[in-house]
Design a protein around this motif. Structure first.
Motif, PDB file in Angstrom:
ATOM      1  N   ASP A  33      27.126  41.725  39.002  1.00 44.70           N
ATOM      2  CA  ASP A  33      27.941  42.586  39.861  1.00 44.70           C
ATOM      3  C   ASP A  33      28.614  41.793  40.972  1.00 44.70           C
ATOM      4  O   ASP A  33      29.786  42.027  41.301  1.00 44.70           O
ATOM      5  CB  ASP A  33      27.078  43.702  40.463  1.00 44.70           C
ATOM      6  N   LEU A  34      27.885  40.859  41.562  1.00 44.05           N
ATOM      7  CA  LEU A  34      28.438  40.041  42.635  1.00 44.05           C
ATOM      8  C   LEU A  34      29.609  39.206  42.129  1.00 44.05           C
ATOM      9  O   LEU A  34      30.650  39.100  42.786  1.00 44.05           O
ATOM     10  CB  LEU A  34      27.341  39.134  43.210  1.00 44.05           C
ATOM     11  N   TYR A  35      29.444  38.621  40.957  1.00 46.64           N
ATOM     12  CA  TYR A  35      30.521  37.821  40.358  1.00 46.64           C
ATOM     13  C   TYR A  35      31.724  38.689  39.998  1.00 46.64           C
ATOM     14  O   TYR A  35      32.869  38.358  40.339  1.00 46.64           O
ATOM     15  CB  TYR A  35      29.994  37.120  39.105  1.00 46.64           C
ATOM     16  N   ALA A  36      31.469  39.791  39.315  1.00 46.37           N
ATOM     17  CA  ALA A  36      32.563  40.616  38.784  1.00 46.37           C
ATOM     18  C   ALA A  36      33.435  41.201  39.879  1.00 46.37           C
ATOM     19  O   ALA A  36      34.642  41.375  39.708  1.00 46.37           O
ATOM     20  CB  ALA A  36      32.001  41.724  37.903  1.00 46.37           C
ATOM     21  N   ARG A  37      32.835  41.492  41.016  1.00 47.98           N
ATOM     22  CA  ARG A  37      33.582  42.081  42.127  1.00 47.98           C
ATOM     23  C   ARG A  37      34.752  41.181  42.533  1.00 47.98           C
ATOM     24  O   ARG A  37      35.859  41.652  42.783  1.00 47.98           O
ATOM     25  CB  ARG A  37      32.636  42.285  43.312  1.00 47.98           C
ATOM     26  N   GLU A  38      34.507  39.879  42.583  1.00 52.43           N
ATOM     27  CA  GLU A  38      35.563  38.936  42.951  1.00 52.43           C
ATOM     28  C   GLU A  38      36.396  38.536  41.743  1.00 52.43           C
ATOM     29  O   GLU A  38      37.619  38.407  41.834  1.00 52.43           O
ATOM     30  CB  GLU A  38      34.939  37.693  43.593  1.00 52.43           C
ATOM     31  N   ALA A  39      35.742  38.360  40.607  1.00 49.24           N
ATOM     32  CA  ALA A  39      36.425  37.856  39.417  1.00 49.24           C
ATOM     33  C   ALA A  39      37.544  38.785  38.956  1.00 49.24           C
ATOM     34  O   ALA A  39      38.634  38.328  38.585  1.00 49.24           O
ATOM     35  CB  ALA A  39      35.416  37.643  38.288  1.00 49.24           C
ATOM     36  N   ARG A  40      37.308  40.090  38.970  1.00 49.27           N
ATOM     37  CA  ARG A  40      38.323  41.026  38.505  1.00 49.27           C
ATOM     38  C   ARG A  40      39.580  40.960  39.366  1.00 49.27           C
ATOM     39  O   ARG A  40      40.694  41.106  38.869  1.00 49.27           O
ATOM     40  CB  ARG A  40      37.760  42.452  38.516  1.00 49.27           C
ATOM     41  N   VAL A 237      27.934  27.559  41.411  1.00 52.94           N
ATOM     42  CA  VAL A 237      27.978  26.181  41.920  1.00 52.94           C
ATOM     43  C   VAL A 237      29.287  25.929  42.660  1.00 52.94           C
ATOM     44  O   VAL A 237      29.341  25.179  43.637  1.00 52.94           O
ATOM     45  CB  VAL A 237      27.783  25.159  40.780  1.00 52.94           C
ATOM     46  N   CYS A 238      30.363  26.611  42.239  1.00 57.47           N
ATOM     47  CA  CYS A 238      31.651  26.434  42.909  1.00 57.47           C
ATOM     48  C   CYS A 238      31.619  26.903  44.364  1.00 57.47           C
ATOM     49  O   CYS A 238      32.482  26.509  45.156  1.00 57.47           O
ATOM     50  CB  CYS A 238      32.766  27.145  42.152  1.00 57.47           C
ATOM     51  N   THR A 239      30.622  27.707  44.733  1.00 62.53           N
ATOM     52  CA  THR A 239      30.524  28.130  46.127  1.00 62.53           C
ATOM     53  C   THR A 239      30.187  26.952  47.039  1.00 62.53           C
ATOM     54  O   THR A 239      30.402  27.020  48.251  1.00 62.53           O
ATOM     55  CB  THR A 239      29.465  29.240  46.312  1.00 62.53           C
ATOM     56  N   LEU A 240      29.676  25.864  46.460  1.00 62.58           N
ATOM     57  CA  LEU A 240      29.409  24.657  47.252  1.00 62.58           C
ATOM     58  C   LEU A 240      30.705  23.946  47.623  1.00 62.58           C
ATOM     59  O   LEU A 240      30.698  23.082  48.504  1.00 62.58           O
ATOM     60  CB  LEU A 240      28.508  23.693  46.466  1.00 62.58           C
ATOM     61  N   GLY A 241      31.794  24.309  46.946  1.00 59.29           N
ATOM     62  CA  GLY A 241      33.081  23.665  47.212  1.00 59.29           C
ATOM     63  C   GLY A 241      34.173  24.634  47.590  1.00 59.29           C
ATOM     64  O   GLY A 241      35.359  24.367  47.352  1.00 59.29           O
ATOM     65  N   GLY A 242      33.811  25.788  48.145  1.00 57.87           N
ATOM     66  CA  GLY A 242      34.824  26.731  48.618  1.00 57.87           C
ATOM     67  C   GLY A 242      34.775  28.098  47.985  1.00 57.87           C
ATOM     68  O   GLY A 242      35.297  29.065  48.549  1.00 57.87           O
ATOM     69  N   SER A 245      37.501  32.103  44.535  1.00 56.49           N
ATOM     70  CA  SER A 245      38.913  32.291  44.870  1.00 56.49           C
ATOM     71  C   SER A 245      39.589  30.969  45.206  1.00 56.49           C
ATOM     72  O   SER A 245      40.731  30.717  44.793  1.00 56.49           O
ATOM     73  CB  SER A 245      39.046  33.255  46.056  1.00 56.49           C
ATOM     74  N   THR A 246      38.884  30.120  45.930  1.00 56.00           N
ATOM     75  CA  THR A 246      39.442  28.812  46.278  1.00 56.00           C
ATOM     76  C   THR A 246      39.690  27.978  45.032  1.00 56.00           C
ATOM     77  O   THR A 246      40.747  27.332  44.903  1.00 56.00           O
ATOM     78  CB  THR A 246      38.480  28.058  47.226  1.00 56.00           C
ATOM     79  N   TRP A 247      38.741  27.987  44.093  1.00 47.22           N
ATOM     80  CA  TRP A 247      38.889  27.179  42.883  1.00 47.22           C
ATOM     81  C   TRP A 247      40.025  27.696  42.007  1.00 47.22           C
ATOM     82  O   TRP A 247      40.816  26.909  41.464  1.00 47.22           O
ATOM     83  CB  TRP A 247      37.575  27.129  42.120  1.00 47.22           C
ATOM     84  N   ILE A 248      40.163  29.002  41.884  1.00 44.80           N
ATOM     85  CA  ILE A 248      41.281  29.531  41.094  1.00 44.80           C
ATOM     86  C   ILE A 248      42.604  29.197  41.771  1.00 44.80           C
ATOM     87  O   ILE A 248      43.580  28.810  41.115  1.00 44.80           O
ATOM     88  CB  ILE A 248      41.125  31.046  40.869  1.00 44.80           C
ATOM     89  N   GLY A 249      42.658  29.316  43.088  1.00 46.54           N
ATOM     90  CA  GLY A 249      43.877  28.946  43.799  1.00 46.54           C
ATOM     91  C   GLY A 249      44.220  27.482  43.604  1.00 46.54           C
ATOM     92  O   GLY A 249      45.391  27.124  43.390  1.00 46.54           O
ATOM     93  N   ALA A 250      43.211  26.616  43.668  1.00 43.94           N
ATOM     94  CA  ALA A 250      43.440  25.188  43.465  1.00 43.94           C
ATOM     95  C   ALA A 250      43.908  24.912  42.040  1.00 43.94           C
ATOM     96  O   ALA A 250      44.810  24.097  41.812  1.00 43.94           O
ATOM     97  CB  ALA A 250      42.164  24.405  43.764  1.00 43.94           C
ATOM     98  N   THR A 251      43.309  25.608  41.069  1.00 42.52           N
ATOM     99  CA  THR A 251      43.724  25.420  39.675  1.00 42.52           C
ATOM    100  C   THR A 251      45.176  25.826  39.476  1.00 42.52           C
ATOM    101  O   THR A 251      45.946  25.127  38.804  1.00 42.52           O
ATOM    102  CB  THR A 251      42.828  26.227  38.722  1.00 42.52           C
ATOM    103  N   GLN A 252      45.559  26.962  40.049  1.00 42.32           N
ATOM    104  CA  GLN A 252      46.950  27.408  39.938  1.00 42.32           C
ATOM    105  C   GLN A 252      47.898  26.373  40.538  1.00 42.32           C
ATOM    106  O   GLN A 252      48.982  26.118  39.993  1.00 42.32           O
ATOM    107  CB  GLN A 252      47.125  28.762  40.636  1.00 42.32           C
ATOM    108  N   ALA A 253      47.478  25.773  41.648  1.00 39.55           N
ATOM    109  CA  ALA A 253      48.314  24.751  42.278  1.00 39.55           C
ATOM    110  C   ALA A 253      48.396  23.503  41.402  1.00 39.55           C
ATOM    111  O   ALA A 253      49.464  22.898  41.257  1.00 39.55           O
ATOM    112  CB  ALA A 253      47.765  24.402  43.658  1.00 39.55           C
ATOM    113  N   LEU A 254      47.285  23.105  40.813  1.00 40.23           N
ATOM    114  CA  LEU A 254      47.281  21.930  39.933  1.00 40.23           C
ATOM    115  C   LEU A 254      48.178  22.155  38.712  1.00 40.23           C
ATOM    116  O   LEU A 254      48.800  21.219  38.202  1.00 40.23           O
ATOM    117  CB  LEU A 254      45.853  21.615  39.483  1.00 40.23           C
ATOM    118  N   LEU A 255      48.243  23.398  38.265  1.00 38.08           N
ATOM    119  CA  LEU A 255      49.041  23.738  37.081  1.00 38.08           C
ATOM    120  C   LEU A 255      50.460  24.181  37.437  1.00 38.08           C
ATOM    121  O   LEU A 255      51.190  24.663  36.566  1.00 38.08           O
ATOM    122  CB  LEU A 255      48.352  24.859  36.300  1.00 38.08           C
ATOM    123  N   SER A 256      50.864  23.983  38.668  1.00 35.35           N
ATOM    124  CA  SER A 256      52.154  24.520  39.121  1.00 35.35           C
ATOM    125  C   SER A 256      53.344  23.935  38.371  1.00 35.35           C
ATOM    126  O   SER A 256      54.384  24.589  38.249  1.00 35.35           O
ATOM    127  CB  SER A 256      52.315  24.281  40.627  1.00 35.35           C
TER     128      SER A 256
END
Length: 277
Positions: A33-40, A237-242, A245-256
């Protein structure tokens, strides 16, 4: 739309996680539930659960738990990558059990925290070869100096599909690009190897920036192309690096600078093909 190929769920009241006590920020419950709330909110429409290195006695229970969670209303879970012990003589029997469970889409044996020679054992290698023709892929989580061990497995079992987790675990914080670059170039020459764009925010400094990640992304993109790249959150584990949401934003930027078709491959199409989702 995004298929997350690397989701960890932690339920400490149900399973035993011996390693959690050594990583206090992750020694907590990280639920569906915690994951899905943000993931969706971020466009994730499906997720594969990645085994969380539970106690060996809990391996089958972890798969059963995740399968049960997938049946809950609104679940994003569409399959599991299960833990295994290829070094065990019991692996063939375990494989037969897993083959009767279509919810399991692949295996992983954590190697980056194990002795380097674990994957070099004759029994380990013989059991990896048993995956040929099963439709089950094998995820490899190895450190840069262990990538040659992963290459050996890929060469030994050319009919098995392998996935290199977390871009080969580069030491971004320590400036380990040169140590990591060559082995990644070499492993990418194996046609049965796919790279997983995941995990790297946790390997940067506390205040990492997109510029820190760019050289690593550029090299895996050049080495593997976008036809052999999948995306994973590595949550929590990604919460250790932001965070997610931060990781998806970074991925979108890398794929820009990447075409829409190539983005679709990375975010969903390659995963659907590789794991037959």
């Amino acid at each position: 739309m995004i298929v997350d190929t690397h989701l960890h769920l932690i339920y400490r009241d149900r399973l035993s996680y011996p390693w959690l006590s050594s990583v206090p920020p992750l020694d907590a419950d990280f639920t569906q539930d915690l994951y899905a709330r943000e993931a969706r909110r971020l466009g994730i429409v499906a997720a594969l659960h990645m085994e969380v290195d539970v106690a060996e006695s809990d391996i089958a229970r972890e798969t059963d738990m995740v399968k049960a969670l997938s049946g809950e209303e609104g679940s994003l879970l569409v399959g599991a990558i299960a833990a295994c012990r290829p070094e065990s003589p019991d692996f063939p029997a375990y494989l037969e059990t897993v083959l009767a469970n279509p919810f399991v889409r692949g295996f992983r044996r954590v190697l980056h925290v194990m002795p380097d020679d674990l994957s070099e054992g004759a029994l380990f290698r013989e059991n990896i070869k048993r995956l040929a023709g099963t439709g089950l892929n094998f995820d490899l989580c190895v450190l840069p100096h262990q990538i040659d061990k992963a290459i050996a497995l890929a060469d030994l079992a050319p009919d098995v599909s392998f996935v290199l987790d977390h871009c080969g675990v580069p030491d971004i914080k320590g400036g380990g690009f040169d140590v990591w670059k060559g082995p990644v170039t070499e492993i990418a020459r194996r046609p049965n190897m796919t790279v997983k764009l995941s995990g790297i925010p946790a390997y940067g400094s506390e205040n990492w920036t997109l510029e820190d990640l760019k050289p690593y992304f550029a090299h895996v993109a050049e080495s593997f192309g976008f036809e052999r790249m999948v995306w994973g959150s590595d949550w929590p584990v990604c919460t250790l690096g932001g965070g997610l949401s931060t990781w998806i934003g970074a991925t979108q930027a890398l794929l820009s600078g990447v075409s829409l078709e190539e983005k679709r491959r990375v975010f969903s199409e390659n995963a659907r093909r590789l794991w037959k989702l």
